[in-house]
Design a protein around this motif. Structure first.
Motif, short mmCIF file in Angstrom:
data_model
loop_
_atom_site.label_atom_id
_atom_site.label_comp_id
_atom_site.label_asym_id
_atom_site.label_seq_id
_atom_site.Cartn_x
_atom_site.Cartn_y
_atom_site.Cartn_z
N ARG A 99 53.05 40.39 46.44
CA ARG A 99 51.62 40.88 46.59
C ARG A 99 50.98 40.80 45.27
NH1 ARG A 99 50.04 40.93 51.90
NH2 ARG A 99 52.10 41.45 53.29
N ILE A 100 49.71 40.72 45.34
CA ILE A 100 48.55 40.48 44.05
C ILE A 100 48.44 42.18 43.67
CG2 ILE A 100 46.68 39.86 42.95
CD1 ILE A 100 46.50 37.49 45.11
N VAL A 101 48.63 42.34 42.61
CA VAL A 101 48.34 43.83 41.94
C VAL A 101 47.31 43.72 40.96
CG1 VAL A 101 51.10 44.29 42.13
CG2 VAL A 101 50.29 43.43 40.19
N ASP A 102 46.71 42.74 40.49
CA ASP A 102 45.51 42.55 39.65
C ASP A 102 45.16 41.11 39.65
OD1 ASP A 102 43.67 43.49 38.01
OD2 ASP A 102 44.85 44.03 36.42
N ALA A 103 43.87 40.87 39.51
CA ALA A 103 43.18 39.62 39.28
C ALA A 103 41.91 39.47 38.72
CB ALA A 103 42.73 39.18 40.72
N SER A 104 41.80 38.76 37.79
CA SER A 104 40.69 38.56 36.89
C SER A 104 39.44 38.15 37.76
CB SER A 104 40.65 37.67 35.67
OG SER A 104 40.81 36.32 36.15
N GLY A 105 38.27 38.23 36.78
CA GLY A 105 37.08 37.80 37.52
C GLY A 105 37.00 36.43 37.74
N ALA A 106 37.59 35.43 36.97
CA ALA A 106 37.70 33.98 37.26
C ALA A 106 38.37 33.82 38.50
CB ALA A 106 38.22 33.15 35.90
N ALA A 107 39.54 34.40 38.68
CA ALA A 107 40.15 34.43 39.86
C ALA A 107 39.41 34.74 41.09
CB ALA A 107 41.49 35.20 40.00
N ALA A 108 38.70 35.70 41.14
CA ALA A 108 37.61 36.25 42.13
C ALA A 108 36.66 34.87 42.56
CB ALA A 108 36.98 37.22 41.93
N ARG A 109 36.06 34.28 41.35
CA ARG A 109 35.27 33.13 41.56
C ARG A 109 35.95 32.25 42.10
NH1 ARG A 109 33.43 35.57 36.64
NH2 ARG A 109 34.89 34.26 35.38
N LEU A 110 37.31 31.67 41.59
CA LEU A 110 38.05 30.53 42.18
C LEU A 110 38.28 30.78 43.57
CD1 LEU A 110 39.58 28.06 41.39
CD2 LEU A 110 41.49 29.53 40.96
N PHE A 111 38.64 31.90 44.08
CA PHE A 111 38.86 31.94 45.54
C PHE A 111 37.63 32.57 46.57
CE2 PHE A 111 42.83 32.45 43.43
CZ PHE A 111 43.57 31.11 43.88
N ASP A 112 36.61 32.77 45.70
CA ASP A 112 35.31 33.26 46.36
C ASP A 112 35.65 34.53 47.09
OD1 ASP A 112 32.53 33.32 46.85
OD2 ASP A 112 32.83 32.12 48.73
N VAL A 113 36.54 35.35 46.36
CA VAL A 113 36.72 36.86 46.98
C VAL A 113 36.62 37.89 46.00
CG1 VAL A 113 38.54 38.26 48.14
CG2 VAL A 113 38.23 35.79 48.65
N PRO A 168 51.54 32.84 47.59
CA PRO A 168 50.32 32.13 47.26
C PRO A 168 49.18 32.19 47.90
CG PRO A 168 52.23 30.52 47.83
CD PRO A 168 52.62 32.08 47.94
N LEU A 169 48.09 31.99 47.27
CA LEU A 169 46.70 32.17 48.19
C LEU A 169 45.94 31.01 47.81
CD1 LEU A 169 45.07 34.34 49.54
CD2 LEU A 169 44.18 34.98 47.54
N GLY A 170 45.45 30.45 49.02
CA GLY A 170 44.20 29.29 48.96
C GLY A 170 44.85 27.95 48.50
N VAL A 171 46.33 27.87 48.39
CA VAL A 171 47.01 26.78 48.06
C VAL A 171 47.20 25.70 49.29
CG1 VAL A 171 49.17 25.67 46.75
CG2 VAL A 171 48.01 27.77 46.01
#
Length: 476
Positions: A178-192, A203-206
């Motif tokens: 499970r994802i416990v932290d994500a950067s702003g670039a990750a949010a923009r990459l997955f549009d979430v 994995p998410l979005g692969v």
């Protein structure tokens, strides 16, 4: 009189004279030191609970003014205790300091009461233990404050770097995935939104065909601590990314730090050609290694890892090539020295030792790499262990010659046999060194651990120097 009582004259009042016997015993048992002070402020009796005085020199106080047993800054407090006891009969606790012959002053808290005959009974408690605990508490609190602010600063820098990174960074729980932290670039990459990514499975979005590659990447990171870039395709029109992962521990949890960077190249053709070249280098049967100028490995292909008996490239990176190739501390330095002087080493005989004990004969070539991105050396190694090896010219007749010398036992003295054998073996090793270095006398001298002049003397003695060669050495 109690065992700890101290007085100089039986006519002077003791603690038992001024208080009932049970009260005197109670005072002595519950205090470190008890004093009887007359109206003039002179100590007439000292008692303490143990066999030894808890305060250094306390058994010498009898007959001295009380104010002279304390430090200068505490004398005013003694005057207040005596006045307050004389006026009200009792006093509140006051801390004074007794001077010590060695070390810090001794803090003692005194309460005083007035006796019927006008004398004062002062009861003191040693505060050194409490003072020590208080100081330890203060030191601990200060250490905790420093650690707290240090962690706050580290967390601030971490958050700043985490959010300013142009690559998408995701922290994944290795047990639950499970994802416990994500950067702003990750949010923009997955549009979430970043807070919405937390708790989602990875994995998410692969793309489905690349999920297995992600699993292999994370498994490698768990095993070796780090996994190199793997090209992944994302779902939708998000394009391709290069993924890498690192494993670390925090708060008894195993976490995976996954970095996703955009896979951008000048052109698709260049990407294809470069990818094919990298695949060729990785799959070639020759061992290929790139080191820095000091011989520390920067990258190595699969063939070298097989010869060195290593599981992954990470186990070789940053370590000296001399850990596996040639004689420890000898051959690699010769190869690097030759590359610095001539730019290349061509087909030198050497060996490679695996981490599990397997040794293999190899042919090694090396070349100096362009210094645009830092000086380096490229090594190419070929396994020749299965080849039918040819005996070097300097060793062809060594076995036969030794056998012939053996037949002379009994006819020639032992010192003569040893001298002839030593000369024969010395000539053999010199010939082998010359053959290894392509008849380069300077490099051969380095291989043999001799000076160049000493090598020239030995060459002349064994008849290995050319007729026109001038030897400038004086001694061998």
């Amino acid at each position: 009189m109690e065992p700890g009582d101290r007085h100089t004259d039986a006519s002077r009042p003791t603690l038992s004279d001024l208080a009932p016997d049970w009260a005197a015993k109670l005072i002595t048992a519950t205090s470190e030191v008890a004093l009887v002070v007359d109206r003039d402020g002179v100590i007439r009796h000292v008692s303490f609970s143990g066999a030894e005085p808890p305060i250094e020199g306390a058994d010498e106080w009898v007959g001295k003014p009380w104010v002279e047993t304390v430090t200068a800054d505490s004398r005013g407090k003694i005057d207040l205790l005596l006045k307050e006891a004389a006026t009200t009969g009792t006093t509140r606790r006051r801390q004074v300091n007794h001077p010590a012959r060695t070390g810090a002053d001794i803090p003692v808290a005194y309460n005083a009461v007035r006796a019927e005959n006008g004398a004062v009974i002062a009861v003191g408690r040693d505060l050194r233990t409490i003072s020590m605990l208080q100081q330890r508490l203060v030191d601990t609190q200060q250490a905790m404050e420093r650690d707290y602010w240090r962690l706050r600063h580290v967390e601030t820098r971490y958050r700043l770097l985490f959010q300013l990174s142009t690559d998408a960074i995701i922290v994944v729980d290795a047990d639950t995935m499970r994802i416990v932290d994500a950067s702003g670039a990750a949010a923009r990459l997955f549009d979430v939104p970043a807070d919405k990514l937390v708790g989602k499975g990875f994995p998410l979005g692969v793309a489905a065909e690349h999920v297995r590659a992600v699993d292999d990447l994370l498994a490698t990171a768990r095993t070796t601590g780090h996994a190199t870039d793997v090209r992944l395709k994302l779902t939708g029109d998000r394009g391709d990314v290069l993924a890498s992962a690192s494993c670390f521990r925090q708060d008894n949890l195993t976490l995976l730090l996954v970095r996703l960077s955009r896979h951008a190249t000048p052109s698709a053709a260049n990407t294809s050609h470069r990818q094919r070249l990298l695949e060729l280098i990785d799959r070639t049967p020759e061992a290929l290694v790139v080191t820095d100028a000091e011989g520390d490995i920067l990258t190595a292909n699969r063939s070298f890892l097989d010869l060195a008996q290593l599981a992954s490239e990470e186990q070789a990176k940053g370590r000296s090539l001399g850990n596996w190739v040639g004689r420890p501390g000898a051959d690699l330095s010769v190869f690097l020295s030759t590359v610095r002087k001539h730019g290349v080493v061509r087909v030198a005989a050497s060996s490679i030792r695996g981490d599990l004990g397997l040794a293999t004969e190899i042919e090694l070539s090396a070349v100096s790499l362009p210094a645009e991105h830092g000086a380096g050396v490229g090594f190419v190694m070929r396994d020749v262990g299965r080849r039918v090896t040819t005996v070097p010219h300097g060793a062809r007749d060594l076995t036969k010659a030794v056998e012939e010398l053996t037949t002379l036992v009994g006819r020639v003295s032992l010192p003569t046999l040893v001298r002839d054998t030593t000369d024969l073996v010395e000539r053999h090793f010199i010939e082998a060194a010359l053959e290894l270095t392509g008849d380069n006398r300077t490099t051969a001298a380095e291989v043999l651990g001799l000076s160049r002049q000493t090598l020239y003397v030995k060459l002349r003695r064994h008849g290995l120097s050319s007729s026109g060669e001038v030897d400038t050495a004086d001694a061998g």
